[in-house]
Design a protein around this motif. Structure first.
Motif, mmCIF file in Angstrom:
data_model
loop_
_atom_site.group_PDB
_atom_site.id
_atom_site.type_symbol
_atom_site.label_atom_id
_atom_site.label_comp_id
_atom_site.label_asym_id
_atom_site.label_seq_id
_atom_site.Cartn_x
_atom_site.Cartn_y
_atom_site.Cartn_z
ATOM 1 N N THR A 1 3.482 -4.178 54.252
ATOM 2 C CA THR A 1 3.718 -3.314 53.087
ATOM 3 C C THR A 1 3.989 -4.133 51.827
ATOM 4 O O THR A 1 3.792 -3.631 50.714
ATOM 5 C CB THR A 1 4.910 -2.374 53.349
ATOM 6 N N ARG A 2 4.427 -5.376 51.985
ATOM 7 C CA ARG A 2 4.697 -6.209 50.816
ATOM 8 C C ARG A 2 3.430 -6.861 50.264
ATOM 9 O O ARG A 2 3.365 -7.193 49.077
ATOM 10 C CB ARG A 2 5.706 -7.306 51.185
ATOM 11 N N ILE B 1 7.844 -4.506 64.021
ATOM 12 C CA ILE B 1 8.643 -4.010 62.898
ATOM 13 C C ILE B 1 8.585 -5.001 61.741
ATOM 14 O O ILE B 1 8.395 -4.620 60.569
ATOM 15 C CB ILE B 1 10.103 -3.771 63.343
ATOM 16 N N ILE B 2 8.738 -6.280 62.057
ATOM 17 C CA ILE B 2 8.649 -7.312 61.016
ATOM 18 C C ILE B 2 7.245 -7.327 60.419
ATOM 19 O O ILE B 2 7.060 -7.442 59.195
ATOM 20 C CB ILE B 2 9.012 -8.693 61.602
ATOM 21 N N ASP C 1 6.715 -4.478 57.981
ATOM 22 C CA ASP C 1 7.426 -4.725 56.725
ATOM 23 C C ASP C 1 6.676 -5.738 55.865
ATOM 24 O O ASP C 1 6.527 -5.547 54.645
ATOM 25 C CB ASP C 1 8.840 -5.231 57.023
ATOM 26 N N TYR D 1 15.511 -11.103 58.414
ATOM 27 C CA TYR D 1 15.289 -10.411 59.690
ATOM 28 C C TYR D 1 16.231 -10.900 60.788
ATOM 29 O O TYR D 1 16.030 -10.596 61.961
ATOM 30 C CB TYR D 1 13.843 -10.624 60.147
#
Length: 461
Positions: free
Chosen positions: A335-336, A328-329, A332, A356
């Motif tokens: 996407t950055r 999940i991290i 994220d 986080y």
């Protein structure tokens, strides 16, 4: 240049002889013997560089054994041997000119070079520059492996020897793991990752002859076991010996308590069985395997079944949820920075970001992303990921080409076995950060060398 290697080996022999003589005169017999052995090894390697490559292939898996034998050296024996092998290639330059030329045009190596170049650009924008440079150093040393394989494994016999090394080192590591489990000790493993890992049931785990953590070490062992199984199913040659290797390796995979390796092995074993479903020996072999599995059930530790049951919620295991948090991290962070990524090795740095802190399983210590493919995308972005994935795809395509148009039956069998072994490794890498593991680069190199030998054989014909 034609006189370079005789001159260097002669100089090395003279210098080494004097060193051995002085050590002997000083009364340090062990040092004199060690220097003598090292001298003979260096001379043999300079005269025949493939010996260096074969040793590197052995230590790519048995690195814990390497550190036990050569841990007294001021530098890593693997790096030292890699440097000597490169030097030997340079000294044998005229003879290996065509090999070097082919290696520089090999898609597997070109893709690896592109990844390194993108890594340097990505490192410029990384927050932790020291971590990025450290990861780039690893990447450069790993890129050397497929280059050495393509240059030096230039005959079918040499490629076959490297494939045999994959099986032999898996058997050796399996035997070491079995001894560790029986004795309750760590015979060779030294790193914290290899010596401190435990299952949720409190059972001590072993990495066998590897210094990676037990789960990653199991992924290396898995390659040799699958290669042996596929080879044994494809041809009668050495079938009994290979099936013995499969039995030993399978037992060690169970004792490694590695769920990812168990899942990958099950999938690949089913694929191999499906491939040979119409063979005359299919039914007898399937029956024999079933009987062996039933007979082995009482020997399998109960903790192993408890660990596998965590896949279905049968046992509480926080590590599965924690690894989901890693992904999940990672998504994220990707996407950055989708194009160039965070920079080599920088996932560990961003993992401890306070943003986080509320996610389950997040710790204050940096952790690696347990998914090789997402990890590459996070570190190197889409551009770097495209280069890395191109390297893996090129390796699989090479093996497919050899299977479709083999120059010999032996090369076809090797290609089939290596393709299953590589597929098993890529499958288990869905759960492991294997981008900096030596096998991630050694296996594509062997695939490229096998394809080159097959093409040269056709050209010669």
């Amino acid at each position: 240049m034609r006189l370079a290697w005789p001159l260097v080996t002669g100089t090395a022999a003279m210098t080494g002889s004097v060193s051995v003589l002085l050590a002997g005169m000083a009364g340090t017999a062990p040092l004199a013997i060690g220097l003598g052995v090292a001298l003979l090894g260096c001379v043999a390697l300079l005269a025949q560089p493939f010996l260096g490559l074969a040793t590197l292939a052995v230590f790519a898996h048995l690195d814990a054994v390497e550190k036990t034998l050569f841990g007294f050296l001021p530098v890593s024996a693997f790096k030292l041997l890699s440097g000597l092998t490169v030097l030997a290639i340079l000294l044998n330059g005229p003879r290996l000119r065509r090999n070097i030329h082919d290696a520089l045009r090999e898609p597997v190596i070109v893709a690896g070079v592109c990844l390194v170049a993108i890594g340097f650009v990505s490192a410029i924008f990384a927050e932790d520059k020291a971590m990025a440079l450290s990861s780039l150093q690893k990447l450069l040393s790993l890129l050397l492996l497929p280059f050495l394989v393509v240059v030096l494994a230039d005959t079918p016999r040499r490629v076959a020897l490297l494939i045999c090394v994959l099986v032999a080192t898996s058997v050796a590591s399996a035997l070491i793991l079995g001894a560790d489990f029986a004795l309750g000790v760590q015979l060779f493993a030294q790193s914290d990752a290899a010596t401190t890992a435990r299952t949720v049931e409190g059972v001590s785990r072993s990495s066998g002859g590897s210094d990676y953590n037990p789960t990653t070490a199991a992924s290396l062992m898995l390659v040799g076991v699958v290669v042996a199984l596929s080879h044994a199913m494809e041809t009668r040659q050495r079938r009994v010996l290979l099936l013995m290797a499969v039995a030993i390796g399978t037992g060690a995979l169970i004792l490694s308590f590695a769920r990812s390796a168990a899942l990958s092995f099950s999938v690949v074993a089913l694929l191999i069985g499906w491939r040979h479903r119409h063979a005359r020996f299919a039914v007898p072999v399937a029956g024999l395997v079933l009987l062996m599995m039933i007979a082995a059930l009482p020997l399998i530790p109960a903790e192993y079944w408890q660990r596998l049951s965590s896949f279905f919620g049968g046992a509480a295991d926080h590590t599965l949820g924690r690894r989901m948090t890693y992904n999940i991290i990672g998504l994220d962070l990707f996407t950055r920075n989708p194009l160039l990524g965070l920079g080599p090795g920088n996932f560990v740095h961003h993992f401890t970001d306070p943003e986080y802190r509320h996610l389950p399983g997040r710790t204050m210590l940096g952790r690696e992303l347990h998914n090789m493919y997402l990890s590459v995308l996070v570190q190197y972005g889409l551009i770097g990921g495209a280069a890395y994935f191109a390297m893996l795809i090129a390796a699989m395509r090479h093996l497919g080409a050899v299977i479709r148009h083999p120059a010999s039956e032996a090369m076809r069998v090797q290609a089939v076995a290596l393709r299953f072994g590589l597929f098993a490794y890529l499958l288990v890498s869905l759960f492991l950060p294997n981008e900096y593991t030596k096998y991630s680069w050694l296996l594509p190199g062997i695939a490229a060398a096998l394809h080159r030998c097959n093409r040269l054989a056709w050209e010669g014909a």
